[in-house]
Design a protein around this motif. Structure first.
Motif, PDB file in Angstrom:
ATOM      1  N   ARG A 107      31.913 -72.192  51.392  1.00  0.00           N
ATOM      2  CA  ARG A 107      31.500 -72.772  52.911  1.00  0.00           C
ATOM      3  C   ARG A 107      32.679 -72.583  53.843  1.00  0.00           C
ATOM      4  O   ARG A 107      32.471 -72.231  54.930  1.00  0.00           O
ATOM      5  CB  ARG A 107      30.952 -74.204  52.764  1.00  0.00           C
ATOM      6  N   LEU A 108      33.737 -72.910  53.549  1.00  0.00           N
ATOM      7  CA  LEU A 108      35.086 -73.068  54.318  1.00  0.00           C
ATOM      8  C   LEU A 108      35.251 -71.458  54.627  1.00  0.00           C
ATOM      9  O   LEU A 108      35.558 -71.282  55.834  1.00  0.00           O
ATOM     10  CB  LEU A 108      36.211 -73.646  53.744  1.00  0.00           C
ATOM     11  N   ILE A 121      22.693 -77.678  50.899  1.00  0.00           N
ATOM     12  CA  ILE A 121      22.853 -77.672  52.429  1.00  0.00           C
ATOM     13  C   ILE A 121      22.930 -76.523  53.222  1.00  0.00           C
ATOM     14  O   ILE A 121      22.854 -75.558  52.703  1.00  0.00           O
ATOM     15  CB  ILE A 121      24.446 -78.359  52.445  1.00  0.00           C
ATOM     16  N   GLY A 164      25.192 -72.629  61.057  1.00  0.00           N
ATOM     17  CA  GLY A 164      25.526 -74.304  60.542  1.00  0.00           C
ATOM     18  C   GLY A 164      25.728 -74.909  61.594  1.00  0.00           C
ATOM     19  O   GLY A 164      25.141 -76.063  61.381  1.00  0.00           O
ATOM     20  N   HIS A 165      25.984 -74.803  62.796  1.00  0.00           N
ATOM     21  CA  HIS A 165      26.127 -75.622  63.922  1.00  0.00           C
ATOM     22  C   HIS A 165      24.710 -75.803  64.374  1.00  0.00           C
ATOM     23  O   HIS A 165      24.603 -76.649  65.288  1.00  0.00           O
ATOM     24  CB  HIS A 165      27.019 -74.998  64.913  1.00  0.00           C
ATOM     25  N   THR A 177      29.793 -77.279  63.085  1.00  0.00           N
ATOM     26  CA  THR A 177      29.155 -76.641  61.945  1.00  0.00           C
ATOM     27  C   THR A 177      29.321 -77.590  60.700  1.00  0.00           C
ATOM     28  O   THR A 177      30.468 -78.206  60.502  1.00  0.00           O
ATOM     29  CB  THR A 177      29.898 -75.285  61.498  1.00  0.00           C
ATOM     30  N   LEU A 178      28.505 -77.886  59.907  1.00  0.00           N
ATOM     31  CA  LEU A 178      28.167 -78.781  58.844  1.00  0.00           C
ATOM     32  C   LEU A 178      28.706 -78.057  57.687  1.00  0.00           C
ATOM     33  O   LEU A 178      28.430 -77.265  57.269  1.00  0.00           O
ATOM     34  CB  LEU A 178      26.723 -79.257  58.572  1.00  0.00           C
ATOM     35  N   ILE A 179      29.881 -78.899  56.936  1.00  0.00           N
ATOM     36  CA  ILE A 179      30.589 -78.319  55.868  1.00  0.00           C
ATOM     37  C   ILE A 179      30.035 -79.211  54.902  1.00  0.00           C
ATOM     38  O   ILE A 179      29.568 -78.629  53.685  1.00  0.00           O
ATOM     39  CB  ILE A 179      32.068 -78.418  55.838  1.00  0.00           C
ATOM     40  N   VAL A 180      29.928 -80.561  54.758  1.00  0.00           N
ATOM     41  CA  VAL A 180      29.460 -81.134  53.588  1.00  0.00           C
ATOM     42  C   VAL A 180      29.243 -82.814  54.111  1.00  0.00           C
ATOM     43  O   VAL A 180      29.681 -83.019  55.102  1.00  0.00           O
ATOM     44  CB  VAL A 180      30.535 -81.038  52.179  1.00  0.00           C
ATOM     45  N   ILE A 236      26.092 -71.738  55.977  1.00  0.00           N
ATOM     46  CA  ILE A 236      26.925 -71.464  57.566  1.00  0.00           C
ATOM     47  C   ILE A 236      26.498 -70.156  58.279  1.00  0.00           C
ATOM     48  O   ILE A 236      26.550 -70.205  59.447  1.00  0.00           O
ATOM     49  CB  ILE A 236      28.441 -71.657  57.229  1.00  0.00           C
ATOM     50  N   ARG A 237      26.151 -69.088  57.641  1.00  0.00           N
ATOM     51  CA  ARG A 237      25.827 -67.950  58.211  1.00  0.00           C
ATOM     52  C   ARG A 237      24.376 -67.568  57.626  1.00  0.00           C
ATOM     53  O   ARG A 237      24.024 -67.688  56.577  1.00  0.00           O
ATOM     54  CB  ARG A 237      26.747 -67.058  58.080  1.00  0.00           C
ATOM     55  N   LYS A 253      32.493 -62.578  55.421  1.00  0.00           N
ATOM     56  CA  LYS A 253      32.895 -63.837  56.313  1.00  0.00           C
ATOM     57  C   LYS A 253      34.055 -63.206  57.310  1.00  0.00           C
ATOM     58  O   LYS A 253      34.125 -63.861  58.179  1.00  0.00           O
ATOM     59  CB  LYS A 253      33.995 -64.676  55.302  1.00  0.00           C
ATOM     60  N   MET A 301      33.252 -69.146  55.030  1.00  0.00           N
ATOM     61  CA  MET A 301      32.232 -68.447  56.003  1.00  0.00           C
ATOM     62  C   MET A 301      32.220 -69.119  57.307  1.00  0.00           C
ATOM     63  O   MET A 301      31.833 -68.548  58.361  1.00  0.00           O
ATOM     64  CB  MET A 301      30.800 -68.868  55.402  1.00  0.00           C
ATOM     65  N   ILE A 302      33.077 -70.007  57.675  1.00  0.00           N
ATOM     66  CA  ILE A 302      33.288 -70.721  58.978  1.00  0.00           C
ATOM     67  C   ILE A 302      34.007 -69.701  59.889  1.00  0.00           C
ATOM     68  O   ILE A 302      35.099 -69.144  59.617  1.00  0.00           O
ATOM     69  CB  ILE A 302      33.978 -72.010  58.978  1.00  0.00           C
ATOM     70  N   PRO A 303      33.395 -69.204  61.106  1.00  0.00           N
ATOM     71  CA  PRO A 303      33.785 -68.364  61.883  1.00  0.00           C
ATOM     72  C   PRO A 303      35.275 -69.163  62.476  1.00  0.00           C
ATOM     73  O   PRO A 303      35.007 -70.341  63.128  1.00  0.00           O
ATOM     74  CB  PRO A 303      32.936 -68.126  62.831  1.00  0.00           C
ATOM     75  N   MET A 308      29.809 -81.695  45.900  1.00  0.00           N
ATOM     76  CA  MET A 308      29.938 -80.317  45.985  1.00  0.00           C
ATOM     77  C   MET A 308      31.062 -80.021  45.200  1.00  0.00           C
ATOM     78  O   MET A 308      32.280 -80.423  45.150  1.00  0.00           O
ATOM     79  CB  MET A 308      30.097 -79.912  47.418  1.00  0.00           C
TER      80      MET A 308
END
Lengths: 67, 299
Positions: free
Chosen positions: B62-63, A2, A15-16, B127-130, A5-6, B154, B65-67, B54
């Motif tokens: 993944r969570l 997938i 990711g967006h 932002t796509l997580i899953v 994200i970065r 992160k 890394m989300i800004p 996942m």
């Protein structure tokens, strides 16, 4: 599997941008121009999006748990 | 003469011409910006239920890394959090994520991550997580904590860099070999059969060097030793102003701490009884000299 994200190298959030990038390229736009348009300027970020293979859709059916 | 000129300024991007400083100083600001500006990032994840394709740990990564938007005014200072001078619960924010794919494939986005305080919402809600197929469930509780990018990427708030200001001289403006430069460089133009340098900044330093090679002898590219183009790319955790303010605060804090350590060591050396150096043996001569130096510095 997938989209990351970065960016792997510089840490820029990406990711967006995957869905707009994918949709526009599938609609026939030039990938390089789309990346310019999304302000993805460095080549580390560009290859992260450009070389990505989205495989999660193929894996999706195998995650079901029968109850 | 020290000066700073802003070329480009927005919340995402800042470009400056900095003049009159040594690289060591400019570089330390760059490093502080990249590795030391504190932001929030998810650090602890409690997986209540996960039947997606996942694995829990991949999902947690993944969570993380989300800004996340970081309103520093609502949080204690990073030093207080690191030294545990405040209640650790004040340095963290709780998030909840609960999605059920009831009848079709569902994409989970960062906007589904609900913070206790809306001020700390994810920066990029799309932002796509899953992805989840029919019947799968995901239920998560996560805790974000203040941290620095020196510990993990992160927590990275921005990217900053600089390059030397190009000094470009056109010795022979009628050299036709310079035509190849027109493509790669926007800083050079052709007017009435003559090439002219319009703006040395319209082209990167590397591109100028390529130009120099293409029309060798006619174009000379050099750099100023203490003039730079400095840029900052903000990842959006906070506004550009707050990012720079915090970077300078951390920068100053480092110098102050360093100075405090030197002062206390000098004081310790000064209060040491002078006879003791004689007891230690022959090698004490240089130590004593160093101690005197510190005494003088304190005086």
């Amino acid at each position: 599997m997938i989209v990351p994200i970065r960016c792997w190298t510089c840490g820029r959030p990406l990711g967006h941008l995957w869905e707009p990038f994918r949709n526009r390229v599938l609609a026939g736009e030039d990938p390089g121009k789309v990346l310019d348009d999304l302000h993805v300027t460095r080549y580390c970020c560009r290859r992260t999006l450009l070389a990505h293979v989205e495989l999660i859709n193929q894996v999706l059916p195998y995650g079901l748990i029968e109850k | 003469m020290a000066s700073v000129k802003v070329l480009q300024y927005s919340d995402d991007y800042l470009k400056l011409v900095v003049e009159g400083f040594k690289p060591s100083l400019v570089n330390s600001l760059r490093r502080i910006l990249i590795t030391d500006v504190p932001v929030l990032a998810i650090d602890r994840v409690i997986v209540l239920d996960n039947t997606t394709v996942m694995y829990d740990e991949v999902l947690a990564h993944r969570l993380s890394m989300i800004p996340l938007k970081t309103n520093l005014e609502k949080l204690p200072k990073i030093e207080e959090c690191e030294d545990e001078l405040v209640d650790p619960s004040l340095c963290q924010v709780r998030y909840q994520l609960s999605v059920k794919a009831s009848d079709q494939v569902v994409s989970v986005y960062a906007k589904d991550l609900i913070p206790d305080d809306p001020d700390f919402a994810p920066v990029y809600p799309d932002t796509l997580i899953v992805k989840m197929s029919k019947g799968q469930v995901l239920s998560i509780e996560a805790y974000a904590k203040l941290g620095r990018a020196r510990d993990h990427a992160k927590w990275q708030a921005c990217l900053a860099s600089y390059y030397y200001y190009p000094k470009v001289q056109l010795l022979n403006p009628r050299d036709e070999r310079c035509a190849s430069c027109l493509e790669s460089c926007k800083g050079i133009a052709k007017k009435n059969d003559e090439y002219v340098i319009t703006d040395p900044l319209q082209c990167t330093f590397d591109n100028w060097k390529t130009c120099e090679e293409a029309c060798s002898g006619s174009l000379v590219v050099d750099w100023d030793e203490d003039k730079y183009v400095f840029w900052v790319e903000n990842y959006g955790n906070m506004s550009m102003v707050n990012l720079l303010k915090e970077a300078f605060r951390v920068w100053k804090w480092r110098f102050t701490t360093f100075l405090d350590v030197i002062r206390s060591e000098a004081r310790r050396q000064a209060s040491r009884p002078s006879e003791s150096s004689g007891v230690e043996g022959q090698g004490s001569g240089s130590n004593q000299a160093a101690g005197e130096g510190l005494n003088q510095a304190q005086g």
